[in-house]
Design a protein around this motif. Structure first.
Motif, short mmCIF file in Angstrom:
data_model
loop_
_atom_site.label_atom_id
_atom_site.label_comp_id
_atom_site.label_asym_id
_atom_site.label_seq_id
_atom_site.Cartn_x
_atom_site.Cartn_y
_atom_site.Cartn_z
N PHE A 22 0.85 -1.18 0.00
CA PHE A 22 0.00 0.00 0.00
C PHE A 22 0.89 1.24 0.00
CE2 PHE A 22 -2.31 -3.35 2.18
CZ PHE A 22 -3.58 -3.27 1.63
N ASP B 49 0.56 5.35 0.52
CA ASP B 49 -0.37 6.34 1.05
C ASP B 49 0.06 7.77 0.72
OD1 ASP B 49 -1.56 4.16 2.22
OD2 ASP B 49 -0.96 4.67 4.26
N MET C 262 -3.61 10.34 4.33
CA MET C 262 -4.06 9.04 4.83
C MET C 262 -3.83 8.93 6.34
SD MET C 262 -5.46 6.18 4.02
CE MET C 262 -5.64 4.60 4.83
N GLY D 275 2.63 3.93 4.11
CA GLY D 275 2.00 2.77 3.48
C GLY D 275 1.92 1.61 4.44
N ARG E 256 -5.04 6.21 -0.88
CA ARG E 256 -4.25 4.98 -0.81
C ARG E 256 -4.33 4.21 -2.12
NH1 ARG E 256 -4.08 0.64 4.04
NH2 ARG E 256 -2.33 1.98 4.54
#
Length: 99
Positions: free
Chosen positions: A10, A12, A16, A54, A82
């Motif tokens: 992930f 971000d 986020m 992330g 994201r």
């Protein structure tokens, strides 16, 4: 491919981090409810103590479409802040992993 391993990375946006704070309890409950599939999960930072940028998951026992579905049901999922990528993954040595 029900015994496949997948890595979900992930990435971000800085915004986020506010979303994380608001949805942390629901996210942790989601991870606990799915621990039979999400084997490892954790936030990533560029350096210790820096804001999160992330996450990474190791998922097992699903096909690709199931992994996408799990990601999109996570309370942390917010496509505005994201992005994620999914990779098929295999362990080099077939032995238990202890962290």
């Amino acid at each position: 491919m029900p015994n496949a391993y997948w890595v979900v990375l992930f990435e971000d946006e800085p915004e986020m981090n506010d979303h994380r704070r608001k949805h942390r309890d629901a996210h942790m409950g989601f991870l606990r409810a799915n621990e039979n599939r999400i084997k490892i999960a954790g936030g990533m930072r560029p350096m210790p103590g820096a804001p999160y940028c992330g996450d990474m998951w190791i998922v097992r026992g699903c096909d690709f479409e199931d992994v996408v579905d799990i990601v999109q049901k996570d309370p942390y999922y917010n496509p505005q802040y994201r992005r994620f990528r999914i990779f098929s993954w295999g362990k080099s040595l077939d032995k238990p992993v202890t962290l």
